[in-house]
Design a protein around this motif. Structure first.
Motif, PDB file in Angstrom:
ATOM      1  N   PHE A   1      45.878  28.146  38.356  1.00 26.27           N
ATOM      2  CA  PHE A   1      45.525  29.473  38.692  1.00 26.27           C
ATOM      3  C   PHE A   1      44.928  30.129  37.250  1.00 26.27           C
ATOM      4  CE2 PHE A   1      49.742  30.437  38.524  1.00 26.27           C
ATOM      5  CZ  PHE A   1      50.220  31.493  38.094  1.00 26.27           C
ATOM      6  N   SER A   2      44.381  31.206  37.539  1.00 20.48           N
ATOM      7  CA  SER A   2      43.763  31.936  36.514  1.00 20.48           C
ATOM      8  C   SER A   2      44.493  33.471  36.391  1.00 20.48           C
ATOM      9  CB  SER A   2      42.277  31.959  36.291  1.00 20.48           C
ATOM     10  OG  SER A   2      41.708  32.967  35.463  1.00 20.48           O
ATOM     11  N   LEU A   3      44.581  34.010  35.382  1.00 26.12           N
ATOM     12  CA  LEU A   3      44.921  35.223  35.161  1.00 26.12           C
ATOM     13  C   LEU A   3      43.733  36.218  35.985  1.00 26.12           C
ATOM     14  CD1 LEU A   3      46.260  35.694  31.701  1.00 26.12           C
ATOM     15  CD2 LEU A   3      47.633  35.599  33.735  1.00 26.12           C
ATOM     16  N   MET A   4      42.554  35.733  36.038  1.00 24.92           N
ATOM     17  CA  MET A   4      41.555  36.609  36.645  1.00 24.92           C
ATOM     18  C   MET A   4      41.777  36.894  37.952  1.00 24.92           C
ATOM     19  SD  MET A   4      39.662  37.510  33.969  1.00 24.92           S
ATOM     20  CE  MET A   4      38.357  37.970  34.967  1.00 24.92           C
ATOM     21  N   GLN A   5      42.608  35.865  38.749  1.00 28.07           N
ATOM     22  CA  GLN A   5      43.001  36.007  39.930  1.00 28.07           C
ATOM     23  C   GLN A   5      43.907  36.976  40.388  1.00 28.07           C
ATOM     24  OE1 GLN A   5      43.482  31.448  40.182  1.00 28.07           O
ATOM     25  NE2 GLN A   5      43.293  32.118  42.238  1.00 28.07           N
ATOM     26  N   LEU A   6      44.764  37.411  39.155  1.00 27.35           N
ATOM     27  CA  LEU A   6      45.821  38.590  39.663  1.00 27.35           C
ATOM     28  C   LEU A   6      45.161  39.993  38.954  1.00 27.35           C
ATOM     29  CD1 LEU A   6      48.393  36.253  37.683  1.00 27.35           C
ATOM     30  CD2 LEU A   6      47.930  36.494  40.135  1.00 27.35           C
ATOM     31  N   PRO A   7      46.039  41.052  39.777  1.00 28.48           N
ATOM     32  CA  PRO A   7      45.727  42.311  39.421  1.00 28.48           C
ATOM     33  C   PRO A   7      46.256  42.673  37.864  1.00 28.48           C
ATOM     34  CG  PRO A   7      47.343  42.340  40.793  1.00 28.48           C
ATOM     35  CD  PRO A   7      46.875  40.886  40.689  1.00 28.48           C
TER      36      PRO A   7
END
Length: 107
Positions: free
Chosen positions: A72-78
């Motif tokens: 997963f990417s940090l872009m998927q997290l708030p």
């Protein structure tokens, strides 16, 4: 979970459904912000054999694909600090069971 460069992570582990005596149908990753319910953001995208785990739990079928990975990417997290947790999905019952361990990630 291990960082894979500046923006990506690789989560991995193993999962077994004791009630069915089978590997999990899928792994769900959730993030949780303090005081809120977990939010699903990713599913596993790979399985691999874990004969060591199979031997330890007494799983004697030829299919020992108990290991899983999820990228997963940090872009998927708030933004801010979130707790990442993995869940084993039993598609027969529609229930998910929290796996041991979690990790805090700050974006």
């Amino acid at each position: 979970m291990k960082p894979q460069g500046a923006e990506n992570y690789l989560a991995s582990g193993w999962a077994f459904l004791p009630a069915r005596q089978e590997p999990a149908d899928a792994i769900i990753l959730t993030y949780e912000i303090a005081g809120q319910e977990p939010t699903i953001f990713e599913f596993n995208n790979g399985w691999f054999p874990r004969p060591d785990v199979a031997a330890q739990i007494g799983y004697h079928k030829n299919d020992s694909f108990l290991g899983w990975t999820a990228q997963f990417s940090l872009m998927q997290l708030p933004p801010g600090e979130v707790k990442i947790t993995a869940w084993a999905l039993d598609a027969t019952t529609g229930k998910a069971f929290q796996l041991a361990g979690s990790q805090i990630i700050k974006k």
